[in-house]
Scaffold this motif. Structure first.
Motif, mmCIF file in Angstrom:
data_model
loop_
_atom_site.group_PDB
_atom_site.id
_atom_site.type_symbol
_atom_site.label_atom_id
_atom_site.label_comp_id
_atom_site.label_asym_id
_atom_site.label_seq_id
_atom_site.Cartn_x
_atom_site.Cartn_y
_atom_site.Cartn_z
ATOM 1 N N SER A 1 45.157 40.127 -16.147
ATOM 2 C CA SER A 1 43.917 40.434 -16.880
ATOM 3 C C SER A 1 43.705 39.623 -18.159
ATOM 4 C CB SER A 1 43.807 41.939 -17.171
ATOM 5 O OG SER A 1 43.721 42.657 -15.954
ATOM 6 N N GLN B 1 40.920 36.837 -15.149
ATOM 7 C CA GLN B 1 39.738 37.671 -14.865
ATOM 8 C C GLN B 1 38.599 36.831 -14.292
ATOM 9 O OE1 GLN B 1 38.294 40.565 -17.636
ATOM 10 N NE2 GLN B 1 40.308 40.993 -18.493
ATOM 11 N N LEU C 1 41.344 45.871 -13.435
ATOM 12 C CA LEU C 1 41.965 45.191 -14.577
ATOM 13 C C LEU C 1 43.000 46.100 -15.235
ATOM 14 C CD1 LEU C 1 38.659 43.835 -16.152
ATOM 15 C CD2 LEU C 1 40.301 42.549 -14.764
#
Ligand SMILES: NC(=O)c1ccc[n+]([C@@H]2O[C@H](COP(=O)([O-])OP(=O)(O)OC[C@H]3O[C@@H](n4cnc5c(N)ncnc54)[C@H](OP(=O)(O)O)[C@@H]3O)[C@@H](O)[C@H]2O)c1
Length: 361
Positions: free
Chosen positions: A253, A258, A273
């Motif tokens: 994350s 991401q 996440l």
């Protein structure tokens, strides 16, 4: 004077850890007193020290993951005897996704954490350690497995996938692709194993090349070098499957992972996440991000937590879930200080660090 023990104490916000003494707590109703044989380290431990986040009251004792023996039982505890080997997870009070480190079950939360020689736990989120596993391997499980579980199966803090112990689960996920970014991390390793249990296929993951064998062993079917650029990763992963990837679990994350996860995600998909979102859900297509919160002690996760903790002993015995590889730190609780620093510097790879509080000088 009440009996004393050694503990790793963070005396003040952003302070320096020191080994000190504190009293041994006594278990209340529904609680167990644990003699901690192995305590595992997690990134949150150094993040609390560095940022001062989460903990509201000092001095604080940290540590989430505990394996040990039952030293004493509180009133009403059944199914445990003194001397039983078991593992558990720090049992904080939660308000929403905020851990409240102040009071738990009428005691200070410091009485429930891992970095000390004796701690308390609530009997409901515990599992016995099968004879084929050590205290150290069991200590690698709680936070990583809970976080993977909630992220995949949680309705509130996860993708809401049907859990594998539900009869209709196989029909839902069989032969559907999933991507798990950061497969050699503790959370990622358990997410891969649960994805295998849920019959996802292919199970696509990223890690450093030295960990390729490790992640394949956990159940990944396709491995990609996490050092590739985002563009290269996307191109390579897209060649693996034409099926829409509706679940991406980004165990790392960071902003760069991401963006890869978000780009990979099919319409109406969920990017799970472990940290706050840095991608923006502005493009439509029904895609969403969800920041998981892997603690079973919060009401939204409680039922899922009870169901999974009730199965962990069997999963370990029959090899469904394999604990993480671990490294034992030297010098008992003192060794945790250097271990957290190595984690902060990104020097721990495919391994969980554990400490033996009873070996503290
Ligand atoms: N929200 C929650 O409830 C919750 C709960 C637990 C953890 N977390 C967070 O989740 C994250 C992971 O925790 P963890 O305990 O699983 O960490 P960990 O095991 O300590 O992570 C170490 C691993 O991260 C991998 N890694 C680092 N950067 C990467 C990248 N760019 N791409 C792919 N892999 C990368 C490394 O892989 P290689 O060595 O193979 O390169 C290494 O094996 C942390 O930020 C933690 O704070 C959140």
């Amino acid at each position: 004077m009440s009996p004393q023990q050694k503990a790793l104490i963070l005396p003040e916000k952003r302070g320096d850890f020191e080994v000190g003494s504190r009293r041994i707590p006594s278990p209340g109703a529904g609680q167990l007193l644990v003699k901690v044989q192995s305590a595992a380290l997690n990134p949150i431990d150094y993040k609390i020290k560095d940022t001062g986040a989460v903990v509201t009251h000092y001095p604080a004792v940290l540590g989430m993951d505990i394996a040990g023996v039952v030293e004493a039982l509180g009133e009403g505890v059944q199914n445990f005897r003194k001397g039983d080997r078991f593992f558990t997870r720090f049992a904080p009070v939660c308000i929403g996704s905020t851990l409240v480190y102040r009071l738990a079950h009428g005691k200070r939360n410091n009485d429930f954490t891992a970095f000390q020689q004796y701690t308390l736990t609530v009997a409901s989120f515990t599992a016995k350690i099968p004879s084929n596993e050590s205290f150290d391997s069991a200590a690698t499980i709680p936070t990583g497995l809970d976080t993977a579980l909630v992220g995949l199966y949680g309705n509130h803090y996860g993708a809401g996938i049907t859990p594998p112990w539900t009869k209709s689960a196989a029909i839902h996920e069989s032969k559907k692709p999933i991507a798990i970014l950061g497969g050699s991390s503790s959370v990622g390793s358990y997410a891969i194993q649960l994805a295998r249990l849920s019959q996802f296929y292919p199970i696509i993951t990223t890690a450093s090349p030295r960990n390729e064998e490790l992640v394949r062993d956990y159940g990944a079917t396709h491995f990609f070098d996490r050092n590739l650029s985002g563009k290269q990763l996307l191109a390579a992963i897209r060649k693996v499957t034409r099926g829409p990837i509706r679940v991406v679990y980004d165990a790392i994350s960071l902003p760069e992972t991401q963006s890869v996860g978000w780009e990979l995600l099919a319409d109406n998909g969920t990017l799970v996440l472990t940290l706050p979102a840095s991608v923006e859900e502005h493009e439509g297509k029904g895609r969403k991000t969800i920041q998981t919160f892997g603690n079973p002690h919060t009401p939204e996760n409680e039922e899922l937590g009870r169901n999974s903790w009730a199965r962990v002993e069997k999963w370990l015995s029959d090899g469904t879930i394999q604990p993480n590889y671990y490294e034992v730190l030297p010098n008992g609780l003192e060794g945790i200080i250097g271990g957290l620093e190595r984690m902060r510097l990104g020097q721990v790879s495919g391994t969980k660090l554990v400490a033996h509080p009873q070996e503290t000088q």
